[in-house]
Write a protein that holds these residues in place. Structure first.
Motif, PDB file in Angstrom:
ATOM      1  N   SER A  56      22.601 -16.824 -39.938  1.00  0.00           N
ATOM      2  CA  SER A  56      21.847 -15.824 -40.676  1.00  0.00           C
ATOM      3  C   SER A  56      21.130 -14.868 -39.722  1.00  0.00           C
ATOM      4  O   SER A  56      20.658 -15.267 -38.656  1.00  0.00           O
ATOM      5  CB  SER A  56      20.818 -16.507 -41.575  1.00  0.00           C
ATOM      6  OG  SER A  56      20.010 -15.542 -42.215  1.00  0.00           O
TER       7      SER A  56
ATOM      8  N   THR B 143      25.488  -5.091 -47.115  1.00  0.00           N
ATOM      9  CA  THR B 143      26.029  -6.400 -47.448  1.00  0.00           C
ATOM     10  C   THR B 143      26.723  -6.999 -46.230  1.00  0.00           C
ATOM     11  O   THR B 143      27.143  -6.284 -45.314  1.00  0.00           O
ATOM     12  CB  THR B 143      27.035  -6.298 -48.603  1.00  0.00           C
ATOM     13  OG1 THR B 143      28.068  -5.385 -48.246  1.00  0.00           O
ATOM     14  CG2 THR B 143      26.354  -5.842 -49.886  1.00  0.00           C
TER      15      THR B 143
ATOM     16  N   ASP C  31      18.435 -13.413 -40.832  1.00  0.00           N
ATOM     17  CA  ASP C  31      17.095 -13.395 -41.403  1.00  0.00           C
ATOM     18  C   ASP C  31      16.037 -13.755 -40.365  1.00  0.00           C
ATOM     19  O   ASP C  31      16.113 -14.806 -39.717  1.00  0.00           O
ATOM     20  CB  ASP C  31      17.011 -14.355 -42.585  1.00  0.00           C
ATOM     21  CG  ASP C  31      15.779 -14.096 -43.430  1.00  0.00           C
ATOM     22  OD1 ASP C  31      15.599 -12.933 -43.837  1.00  0.00           O
ATOM     23  OD2 ASP C  31      15.017 -15.037 -43.665  1.00  0.00           O
TER      24      ASP C  31
ATOM     25  N   TYR D  76      15.478  -7.754 -38.928  1.00  0.00           N
ATOM     26  CA  TYR D  76      16.488  -8.026 -39.955  1.00  0.00           C
ATOM     27  C   TYR D  76      16.051  -9.085 -40.959  1.00  0.00           C
ATOM     28  O   TYR D  76      15.295  -9.999 -40.635  1.00  0.00           O
ATOM     29  CB  TYR D  76      17.790  -8.499 -39.297  1.00  0.00           C
ATOM     30  CG  TYR D  76      18.721  -7.368 -38.946  1.00  0.00           C
ATOM     31  CD1 TYR D  76      19.796  -7.045 -39.773  1.00  0.00           C
ATOM     32  CD2 TYR D  76      18.522  -6.615 -37.801  1.00  0.00           C
ATOM     33  CE1 TYR D  76      20.657  -6.006 -39.455  1.00  0.00           C
ATOM     34  CE2 TYR D  76      19.373  -5.576 -37.481  1.00  0.00           C
ATOM     35  CZ  TYR D  76      20.436  -5.281 -38.307  1.00  0.00           C
ATOM     36  OH  TYR D  76      21.274  -4.249 -37.994  1.00  0.00           O
ATOM     37  N   HIS D  77      16.608  -8.933 -42.172  1.00  0.00           N
ATOM     38  CA  HIS D  77      16.445  -9.899 -43.254  1.00  0.00           C
ATOM     39  C   HIS D  77      17.824 -10.108 -43.871  1.00  0.00           C
ATOM     40  O   HIS D  77      18.650  -9.187 -43.888  1.00  0.00           O
ATOM     41  CB  HIS D  77      15.486  -9.364 -44.321  1.00  0.00           C
ATOM     42  CG  HIS D  77      14.206  -8.851 -43.748  1.00  0.00           C
ATOM     43  ND1 HIS D  77      13.156  -9.675 -43.427  1.00  0.00           N
ATOM     44  CD2 HIS D  77      13.829  -7.592 -43.408  1.00  0.00           C
ATOM     45  CE1 HIS D  77      12.171  -8.940 -42.929  1.00  0.00           C
ATOM     46  NE2 HIS D  77      12.562  -7.681 -42.908  1.00  0.00           N
ATOM     47  N   GLU D  78      18.067 -11.299 -44.373  1.00  0.00           N
ATOM     48  CA  GLU D  78      19.342 -11.580 -45.018  1.00  0.00           C
ATOM     49  C   GLU D  78      19.150 -12.638 -46.087  1.00  0.00           C
ATOM     50  O   GLU D  78      18.456 -13.636 -45.873  1.00  0.00           O
ATOM     51  CB  GLU D  78      20.360 -12.074 -43.986  1.00  0.00           C
ATOM     52  CG  GLU D  78      21.719 -12.355 -44.580  1.00  0.00           C
ATOM     53  CD  GLU D  78      22.755 -12.767 -43.566  1.00  0.00           C
ATOM     54  OE1 GLU D  78      23.892 -13.037 -43.976  1.00  0.00           O
ATOM     55  OE2 GLU D  78      22.452 -12.836 -42.355  1.00  0.00           O
ATOM     56  N   GLN D  79      19.778 -12.406 -47.239  1.00  0.00           N
ATOM     57  CA  GLN D  79      19.720 -13.373 -48.331  1.00  0.00           C
ATOM     58  C   GLN D  79      20.922 -13.156 -49.248  1.00  0.00           C
ATOM     59  O   GLN D  79      21.152 -12.046 -49.735  1.00  0.00           O
ATOM     60  CB  GLN D  79      18.428 -13.211 -49.127  1.00  0.00           C
ATOM     61  CG  GLN D  79      18.261 -14.218 -50.238  1.00  0.00           C
ATOM     62  CD  GLN D  79      16.930 -14.056 -50.946  1.00  0.00           C
ATOM     63  OE1 GLN D  79      16.332 -12.984 -50.956  1.00  0.00           O
ATOM     64  NE2 GLN D  79      16.471 -15.129 -51.550  1.00  0.00           N
ATOM     65  N   ASP D  80      21.684 -14.203 -49.467  1.00  0.00           N
ATOM     66  CA  ASP D  80      22.801 -14.186 -50.413  1.00  0.00           C
ATOM     67  C   ASP D  80      23.762 -13.019 -50.201  1.00  0.00           C
ATOM     68  O   ASP D  80      24.167 -12.341 -51.152  1.00  0.00           O
ATOM     69  CB  ASP D  80      22.280 -14.158 -51.855  1.00  0.00           C
ATOM     70  CG  ASP D  80      21.426 -15.371 -52.174  1.00  0.00           C
ATOM     71  OD1 ASP D  80      21.720 -16.466 -51.647  1.00  0.00           O
ATOM     72  OD2 ASP D  80      20.448 -15.218 -52.932  1.00  0.00           O
TER      73      ASP D  80
ATOM     74  N   ARG E 273      23.199 -10.191 -48.838  1.00  0.00           N
ATOM     75  CA  ARG E 273      22.501  -8.908 -48.737  1.00  0.00           C
ATOM     76  C   ARG E 273      21.747  -8.852 -47.412  1.00  0.00           C
ATOM     77  O   ARG E 273      21.113  -9.817 -47.025  1.00  0.00           O
ATOM     78  CB  ARG E 273      21.536  -8.718 -49.898  1.00  0.00           C
ATOM     79  CG  ARG E 273      22.257  -8.414 -51.186  1.00  0.00           C
ATOM     80  CD  ARG E 273      21.311  -8.379 -52.348  1.00  0.00           C
ATOM     81  NE  ARG E 273      21.732  -9.529 -53.168  1.00  0.00           N
ATOM     82  CZ  ARG E 273      20.961 -10.262 -53.913  1.00  0.00           C
ATOM     83  NH1 ARG E 273      19.695 -10.011 -54.013  1.00  0.00           N
ATOM     84  NH2 ARG E 273      21.443 -11.269 -54.583  1.00  0.00           N
ATOM     85  N   VAL E 274      21.808  -7.700 -46.763  1.00  0.00           N
ATOM     86  CA  VAL E 274      21.164  -7.503 -45.471  1.00  0.00           C
ATOM     87  C   VAL E 274      20.293  -6.253 -45.551  1.00  0.00           C
ATOM     88  O   VAL E 274      20.705  -5.243 -46.120  1.00  0.00           O
ATOM     89  CB  VAL E 274      22.223  -7.325 -44.354  1.00  0.00           C
ATOM     90  CG1 VAL E 274      21.571  -7.007 -43.024  1.00  0.00           C
ATOM     91  CG2 VAL E 274      23.087  -8.570 -44.230  1.00  0.00           C
ATOM     92  N   TRP E 275      19.099  -6.324 -44.978  1.00  0.00           N
ATOM     93  CA  TRP E 275      18.237  -5.158 -44.868  1.00  0.00           C
ATOM     94  C   TRP E 275      17.391  -5.302 -43.622  1.00  0.00           C
ATOM     95  O   TRP E 275      17.211  -6.389 -43.088  1.00  0.00           O
ATOM     96  CB  TRP E 275      17.392  -4.967 -46.125  1.00  0.00           C
ATOM     97  CG  TRP E 275      16.364  -6.017 -46.414  1.00  0.00           C
ATOM     98  CD1 TRP E 275      15.024  -5.957 -46.139  1.00  0.00           C
ATOM     99  CD2 TRP E 275      16.578  -7.292 -47.041  1.00  0.00           C
ATOM    100  NE1 TRP E 275      14.396  -7.104 -46.562  1.00  0.00           N
ATOM    101  CE2 TRP E 275      15.337  -7.932 -47.117  1.00  0.00           C
ATOM    102  CE3 TRP E 275      17.710  -7.953 -47.540  1.00  0.00           C
ATOM    103  CZ2 TRP E 275      15.179  -9.210 -47.660  1.00  0.00           C
ATOM    104  CZ3 TRP E 275      17.555  -9.213 -48.090  1.00  0.00           C
ATOM    105  CH2 TRP E 275      16.307  -9.826 -48.141  1.00  0.00           C
TER     106      TRP E 275
END
Length: 114
Positions: free
Chosen positions: A4, A53, A6, A29-33, A35-37
């Motif tokens: 990840s 994504t 995240d 960075y962040h990541e979940q399911d 989705r990346v932002w």
């Protein structure tokens, strides 16, 4: 399984042209399911955001940024997530401006832990 992004912070390995990201820019960075932002700032970038994504080791995202001179810019990027020998991650990016002329490639690497 891909690691990840995240909570990881990345930094460019080289400066780009003026008004773009450079060695002083930091990407959180962040990541979940899938989705990346990320939020980013530093150098000529006063504030920037990316959203997209992730599928395996490929990331597809759009970015928008406010430069220190008050201008804005936006574009599209695809990144390949790779492992460095020391365990950190590297993103090899292929990007295209959508708000102006230009495209290219760049590399960002995870900051060393510690």
């Amino acid at each position: 399984m891909a690691r990840s992004l995240d909570g990881l912070v990345f930094v460019p390995v080289a400066d780009q042209a003026p008004g773009q990201v450079g060695r002083q820019t930091r990407f959180a960075y962040h990541e979940q399911d899938g989705r990346v932002w990320a939020e980013y700032a530093g150098g000529d970038v006063a504030r920037g955001y990316l959203v997209g994504t992730r599928a395996g080791d490929s990331i597809d995202f759009r970015y928008v940024q406010l430069r220190s001179d008050g201008t804005t810019a936006s574009g599209h990027c695809t990144s390949l997530v790779t492992d460095l020998p020391d365990g950190r991650l590297r993103l090899v990016e292929t990007w295209t401006w959508e708000s102006q002329e230009g495209s290219g490639t760049s590399v960002v690497e995870q900051l060393p832990l510690g």
